[in-house]
Design a protein around this motif. Structure first.
Motif, mmCIF file in Angstrom:
data_model
loop_
_atom_site.group_PDB
_atom_site.id
_atom_site.type_symbol
_atom_site.label_atom_id
_atom_site.label_comp_id
_atom_site.label_asym_id
_atom_site.label_seq_id
_atom_site.Cartn_x
_atom_site.Cartn_y
_atom_site.Cartn_z
ATOM 1 N N THR A 24 0.831 -1.198 0.000
ATOM 2 C CA THR A 24 0.000 0.000 0.000
ATOM 3 C C THR A 24 0.872 1.258 0.000
ATOM 4 O O THR A 24 0.642 2.199 -0.770
ATOM 5 C CB THR A 24 -0.937 0.007 1.217
ATOM 6 N N LEU A 25 1.883 1.284 0.860
ATOM 7 C CA LEU A 25 2.795 2.435 0.904
ATOM 8 C C LEU A 25 3.578 2.554 -0.404
ATOM 9 O O LEU A 25 3.840 3.673 -0.881
ATOM 10 C CB LEU A 25 3.762 2.281 2.084
ATOM 11 N N LEU A 26 3.927 1.418 -0.988
ATOM 12 C CA LEU A 26 4.670 1.419 -2.244
ATOM 13 C C LEU A 26 3.846 2.044 -3.364
ATOM 14 O O LEU A 26 4.369 2.793 -4.199
ATOM 15 C CB LEU A 26 5.055 -0.019 -2.605
ATOM 16 N N ARG A 27 2.552 1.754 -3.382
ATOM 17 C CA ARG A 27 1.677 2.330 -4.406
ATOM 18 C C ARG A 27 1.626 3.850 -4.285
ATOM 19 O O ARG A 27 1.620 4.563 -5.280
ATOM 20 C CB ARG A 27 0.269 1.733 -4.286
ATOM 21 N N PHE A 28 1.582 4.344 -3.049
ATOM 22 C CA PHE A 28 1.588 5.795 -2.846
ATOM 23 C C PHE A 28 2.933 6.395 -3.260
ATOM 24 O O PHE A 28 2.994 7.532 -3.740
ATOM 25 C CB PHE A 28 1.295 6.126 -1.383
ATOM 26 N N TRP A 29 4.008 5.651 -3.065
ATOM 27 C CA TRP A 29 5.352 6.134 -3.395
ATOM 28 C C TRP A 29 5.498 6.420 -4.881
ATOM 29 O O TRP A 29 6.192 7.355 -5.290
ATOM 30 C CB TRP A 29 6.376 5.104 -2.930
ATOM 31 N N VAL A 30 4.844 5.601 -5.720
ATOM 32 C CA VAL A 30 5.007 5.744 -7.172
ATOM 33 C C VAL A 30 3.757 6.279 -7.848
ATOM 34 O O VAL A 30 3.684 6.280 -9.074
ATOM 35 C CB VAL A 30 5.400 4.388 -7.810
ATOM 36 N N ILE A 31 2.769 6.743 -7.081
ATOM 37 C CA ILE A 31 1.480 7.084 -7.677
ATOM 38 C C ILE A 31 1.591 8.212 -8.697
ATOM 39 O O ILE A 31 0.840 8.263 -9.663
ATOM 40 C CB ILE A 31 0.473 7.433 -6.569
ATOM 41 N N ARG A 32 2.544 9.137 -8.525
ATOM 42 C CA ARG A 32 2.652 10.225 -9.500
ATOM 43 C C ARG A 32 3.291 9.774 -10.804
ATOM 44 O O ARG A 32 3.244 10.484 -11.803
ATOM 45 C CB ARG A 32 3.435 11.399 -8.918
ATOM 46 N N HIS A 33 3.901 8.594 -10.797
ATOM 47 C CA HIS A 33 4.506 8.055 -12.018
ATOM 48 C C HIS A 33 3.593 7.048 -12.734
ATOM 49 O O HIS A 33 3.803 6.738 -13.906
ATOM 50 C CB HIS A 33 5.834 7.373 -11.694
ATOM 51 N N GLY A 34 2.621 6.525 -12.022
ATOM 52 C CA GLY A 34 1.729 5.542 -12.622
ATOM 53 C C GLY A 34 1.157 4.612 -11.561
ATOM 54 O O GLY A 34 1.418 4.761 -10.366
#
Length: 231
Positions: free
Chosen positions: A140-150
């Motif tokens: 879940t945290l990983l998804r937020f980490w890259v959310i601006r890239h995709g």
């Protein structure tokens, strides 16, 4: 008054009354995507099942076969609604902001409640619960980490992991002995292995997605006109 019907006016004068029909169609679509649709109702049911499941599995000290069977039924219903609410939301365009937030919370709540209760009762080692919950929180945290890239798409391995976890935890909720108890041990071993492997794969995807996103940003910055260029 000319006596000529409005429909035969050749397009002159005021717009015809039935020109407002598309607005009605939009209203139908809006109602379909409202809060009270079947997908969101299933998600709400799953959220309500979490405290019910906890009460059932902990009744009479947590070891009564009948209460455990009822807890398994609540867990099974929650898992079944998880299969259908996302499909219905996508199939019938019922995606809402509430569903986007509540659906993953409901998924993790029922699984987390089951794992914690089983470990508290001594049926499941705490390290198993820790590995699964830390993996879910980390992704879940990983998804937020890259959310601006995709967005990291759900993989087949991830879906298989979810199926394995649900099956294994469901078997542990029931009071089983003999070969069935052995079966659930190996089912949980498979679930833990898939949990770790798919977690590592998500990390790999996240790193690649972030690298690609940063590379696009650098190319965009390099190709942007300078502030001193003449107009």
């Amino acid at each position: 008054m000319t006596g000529v019907p409005a429909s035969a006016a050749g397009g002159q004068g005021r717009p015809r009354p039935h020109a407002a029909a598309p607005a009605g169609a939009t209203a139908v679509t809006a109602r379909q995507a409202g809060l009270w649709n079947i997908a969101n109702v299933l998600t709400m049911i799953r959220l309500l099942l979490v405290p019910g499941f906890v009460l059932l599995i902990l009744q009479d000290g947590g070891y009564d076969p009948l209460w455990r069977a009822l807890a398994w039924a609540a867990f099974a219903v929650a898992m079944i609604t998880d299969l259908f609410d996302g499909y219905l939301a996508r199939r019938y365009d019922l995606v809402t902001d509430f569903g986007k937030i509540a659906d993953p919370i409901a998924d993790k709540a029922i699984m987390g409640a089951a794992l914690i209760c089983l470990s508290a009762l001594g049926d499941l080692p705490w390290w198993v619960t820790g590995v699964i919950l830390l993996r879910e929180l980390g992704i879940t945290l990983l998804r937020f980490w890259v959310i601006r890239h995709g967005v990291i798409p759900a993989s087949r391995g991830g879906k298989l992991k979810t199926l394995a976890q649900g099956t294994a935890v469901g078997l542990y909720v029931l009071v089983l002995t003999g070969p069935l108890a052995t079966l659930r041990f190996w089912m949980m071993a498979v679930a833990v292995a898939l949990t770790v492997l798919t977690g590592l794969d998500y990390v790999r995807q996240a790193v690649l997605l972030r690298r690609a996103g940063l590379a696009r940003e650098r190319r965009g910055a390099a190709g942007a006109p300078t502030g001193g260029a003449e107009r």
